[in-house]
Write a protein that holds these residues in place. Structure first.
Motif, PDB file in Angstrom:
ATOM      1  N   UNK A  42     -10.861  -5.805  -0.015  1.00  0.00           N
ATOM      2  CA  UNK A  42     -10.645  -4.370   0.176  1.00  0.00           C
ATOM      3  C   UNK A  42      -9.234  -4.054  -0.287  1.00  0.00           C
ATOM      4  N   UNK A  43      -9.132  -3.349  -1.396  1.00  0.00           N
ATOM      5  CA  UNK A  43      -7.834  -2.940  -1.909  1.00  0.00           C
ATOM      6  C   UNK A  43      -7.580  -1.539  -1.378  1.00  0.00           C
ATOM      7  N   UNK A  44      -6.417  -1.354  -0.784  1.00  0.00           N
ATOM      8  CA  UNK A  44      -6.102  -0.053  -0.207  1.00  0.00           C
ATOM      9  C   UNK A  44      -4.839   0.504  -0.845  1.00  0.00           C
ATOM     10  N   UNK A  45      -4.832   1.808  -0.990  1.00  0.00           N
ATOM     11  CA  UNK A  45      -3.695   2.546  -1.529  1.00  0.00           C
ATOM     12  C   UNK A  45      -3.040   3.225  -0.342  1.00  0.00           C
ATOM     13  N   UNK A  46      -1.776   2.909  -0.127  1.00  0.00           N
ATOM     14  CA  UNK A  46      -1.058   3.396   1.047  1.00  0.00           C
ATOM     15  C   UNK A  46       0.055   4.360   0.652  1.00  0.00           C
ATOM     16  N   UNK A  77      -4.746   6.070   1.888  1.00  0.00           N
ATOM     17  CA  UNK A  77      -5.142   7.261   1.140  1.00  0.00           C
ATOM     18  C   UNK A  77      -6.103   6.925   0.002  1.00  0.00           C
ATOM     19  N   UNK A  78      -6.409   5.645  -0.159  1.00  0.00           N
ATOM     20  CA  UNK A  78      -7.362   5.223  -1.170  1.00  0.00           C
ATOM     21  C   UNK A  78      -7.918   3.863  -0.821  1.00  0.00           C
ATOM     22  N   UNK A  79      -9.122   3.600  -1.310  1.00  0.00           N
ATOM     23  CA  UNK A  79      -9.736   2.308  -1.048  1.00  0.00           C
ATOM     24  C   UNK A  79     -10.708   1.948  -2.167  1.00  0.00           C
ATOM     25  N   UNK A  80     -10.827   0.675  -2.424  1.00  0.00           N
ATOM     26  CA  UNK A  80     -11.780   0.129  -3.390  1.00  0.00           C
ATOM     27  C   UNK A  80     -12.288  -1.179  -2.808  1.00  0.00           C
ATOM     28  N   UNK A  81     -13.611  -1.295  -2.739  1.00  0.00           N
ATOM     29  CA  UNK A  81     -14.189  -2.553  -2.265  1.00  0.00           C
ATOM     30  C   UNK A  81     -14.654  -3.335  -3.486  1.00  0.00           C
ATOM     31  N   UNK A  82     -14.276  -4.606  -3.531  1.00  0.00           N
ATOM     32  CA  UNK A  82     -14.629  -5.516  -4.615  1.00  0.00           C
ATOM     33  C   UNK A  82     -15.526  -6.592  -4.015  1.00  0.00           C
ATOM     34  N   UNK A  83     -16.797  -6.551  -4.384  1.00  0.00           N
ATOM     35  CA  UNK A  83     -17.785  -7.464  -3.815  1.00  0.00           C
ATOM     36  C   UNK A  83     -18.245  -8.455  -4.885  1.00  0.00           C
ATOM     37  N   UNK A  84     -17.911  -9.737  -4.744  1.00  0.00           N
ATOM     38  CA  UNK A  84     -18.378 -10.728  -5.720  1.00  0.00           C
ATOM     39  C   UNK A  84     -19.914 -10.743  -5.794  1.00  0.00           C
ATOM     40  N   UNK A  85     -20.428 -10.924  -7.009  1.00  0.00           N
ATOM     41  CA  UNK A  85     -21.881 -11.000  -7.207  1.00  0.00           C
ATOM     42  C   UNK A  85     -22.355 -12.435  -7.013  1.00  0.00           C
ATOM     43  N   UNK A  86     -23.651 -12.582  -6.901  1.00  0.00           N
ATOM     44  CA  UNK A  86     -24.248 -13.906  -6.830  1.00  0.00           C
ATOM     45  C   UNK A  86     -24.903 -14.222  -5.510  1.00  0.00           C
ATOM     46  N   UNK A 139       4.559   4.673  -1.981  1.00  0.00           N
ATOM     47  CA  UNK A 139       3.207   4.268  -2.329  1.00  0.00           C
ATOM     48  C   UNK A 139       3.135   2.773  -2.603  1.00  0.00           C
ATOM     49  N   UNK A 140       2.053   2.160  -2.124  1.00  0.00           N
ATOM     50  CA  UNK A 140       1.858   0.740  -2.363  1.00  0.00           C
ATOM     51  C   UNK A 140       0.369   0.422  -2.334  1.00  0.00           C
ATOM     52  N   UNK A 141       0.034  -0.743  -2.861  1.00  0.00           N
ATOM     53  CA  UNK A 141      -1.344  -1.239  -2.838  1.00  0.00           C
ATOM     54  C   UNK A 141      -1.341  -2.551  -2.091  1.00  0.00           C
ATOM     55  N   UNK A 142      -2.312  -2.714  -1.225  1.00  0.00           N
ATOM     56  CA  UNK A 142      -2.423  -3.930  -0.433  1.00  0.00           C
ATOM     57  C   UNK A 142      -3.874  -4.386  -0.399  1.00  0.00           C
ATOM     58  N   UNK A 202      -3.350   3.103  -8.808  1.00  0.00           N
ATOM     59  CA  UNK A 202      -4.156   2.318  -7.873  1.00  0.00           C
ATOM     60  C   UNK A 202      -5.020   1.317  -8.638  1.00  0.00           C
ATOM     61  N   UNK A 203      -5.706   1.769  -9.687  1.00  0.00           N
ATOM     62  CA  UNK A 203      -6.567   0.869 -10.457  1.00  0.00           C
ATOM     63  C   UNK A 203      -5.765  -0.196 -11.195  1.00  0.00           C
ATOM     64  N   UNK A 204      -4.591   0.152 -11.689  1.00  0.00           N
ATOM     65  CA  UNK A 204      -3.744  -0.844 -12.358  1.00  0.00           C
ATOM     66  C   UNK A 204      -3.311  -1.921 -11.368  1.00  0.00           C
ATOM     67  N   UNK A 205      -2.835  -1.522 -10.214  1.00  0.00           N
ATOM     68  CA  UNK A 205      -2.410  -2.500  -9.211  1.00  0.00           C
ATOM     69  C   UNK A 205      -3.594  -3.353  -8.741  1.00  0.00           C
ATOM     70  N   UNK A 206      -4.765  -2.748  -8.632  1.00  0.00           N
ATOM     71  CA  UNK A 206      -5.968  -3.500  -8.257  1.00  0.00           C
ATOM     72  C   UNK A 206      -6.284  -4.546  -9.326  1.00  0.00           C
ATOM     73  N   UNK A 207      -6.234  -4.144 -10.594  1.00  0.00           N
ATOM     74  CA  UNK A 207      -6.510  -5.078 -11.693  1.00  0.00           C
ATOM     75  C   UNK A 207      -5.491  -6.213 -11.721  1.00  0.00           C
TER      76      UNK A 207
END
Length: 181
Positions: A49-53, A59-68, A3-6, A111-116
């Motif tokens: 786009x943070x992905x969990x591999x 096998x997982x994804x989180x999109x981080x969209x800057x505001x403004x 498992x890894x996060x990229x 996944x959330x820890x690696x994303x943070x």
């Protein structure tokens, strides 16, 4: 199981797997936004786009969209400036999806820890907004977030949906998730 996060962008070869995972669990145009394809393409291009591999499988994804910029879904649905004085220090956490085989247990927290960790080390972003429903709002509150607005109504193409606006601080999420692991 390896498992890894990229972090990838929308031009990555893996991005089609991200789209498929989103579609499988969220459907196409979940909020029934007008002009969705164009808006989504812009959001994908300007987001992390943070992905969990698991090996090479997304096998997982989180999109981080800057505001403004006014294009994120949360900015279309809520006046974020009322909650984020420096909206350029904040991002919208959206499109969080984890394959059902990886739900429960340690996978989401890892996944959330690696994303943070990645966001803290590689961006200037400090605050998180999330426009979400039900269990996801509860998850974010459990990570130290607080609900700013409980009944945000979005009326899309032939559908009305209700969301909660949740506010989190990236540093708090990091410490809360790290402490639970």
């Amino acid at each position: 199981m390896s498992l890894s996060v990229r972090v990838i962008d929308s031009a990555s070869d893996l991005f089609e797997s991200v789209r498929q995972l989103r579609s499988r669990y969220l459907g196409t145009n979940p909020a029934k936004e007008d002009d969705f394809e164009r808006r989504e393409q812009l959001r994908d291009a300007m987001s992390y786009h943070l992905i969990y591999l698991d090996n090479d499988e997304v096998v997982g994804t989180l999109r981080v969209t800057p505001l403004g910029h006014g294009l994120s879904f949360v900015e279309r649905a809520v006046n974020v400036h009322a909650y984020f004085q420096q909206s350029t220090d904040a991002f919208d956490a959206n499109r969080l999806v984890l394959d059902e085989r990886y739900r429960g247990g340690r996978h989401l927290r890892m996944f959330l820890l690696q994303a943070a960790i990645w966001l803290k080390a590689n961006t200037h972003l400090r605050f998180i907004s999330a426009l979400c429903r039900g269990q996801l709002a509860a998850l974010y509150v459990g990570l130290g977030g607080r609900v700013l607005e409980e009944d945000v109504t979005w009326t899309g193409e032939q559908v009305e949906r209700r969301y909660s606006l949740v506010y989190l601080e990236l540093e708090s999420v990091y410490h809360n998730v790290k402490g639970a692991n």
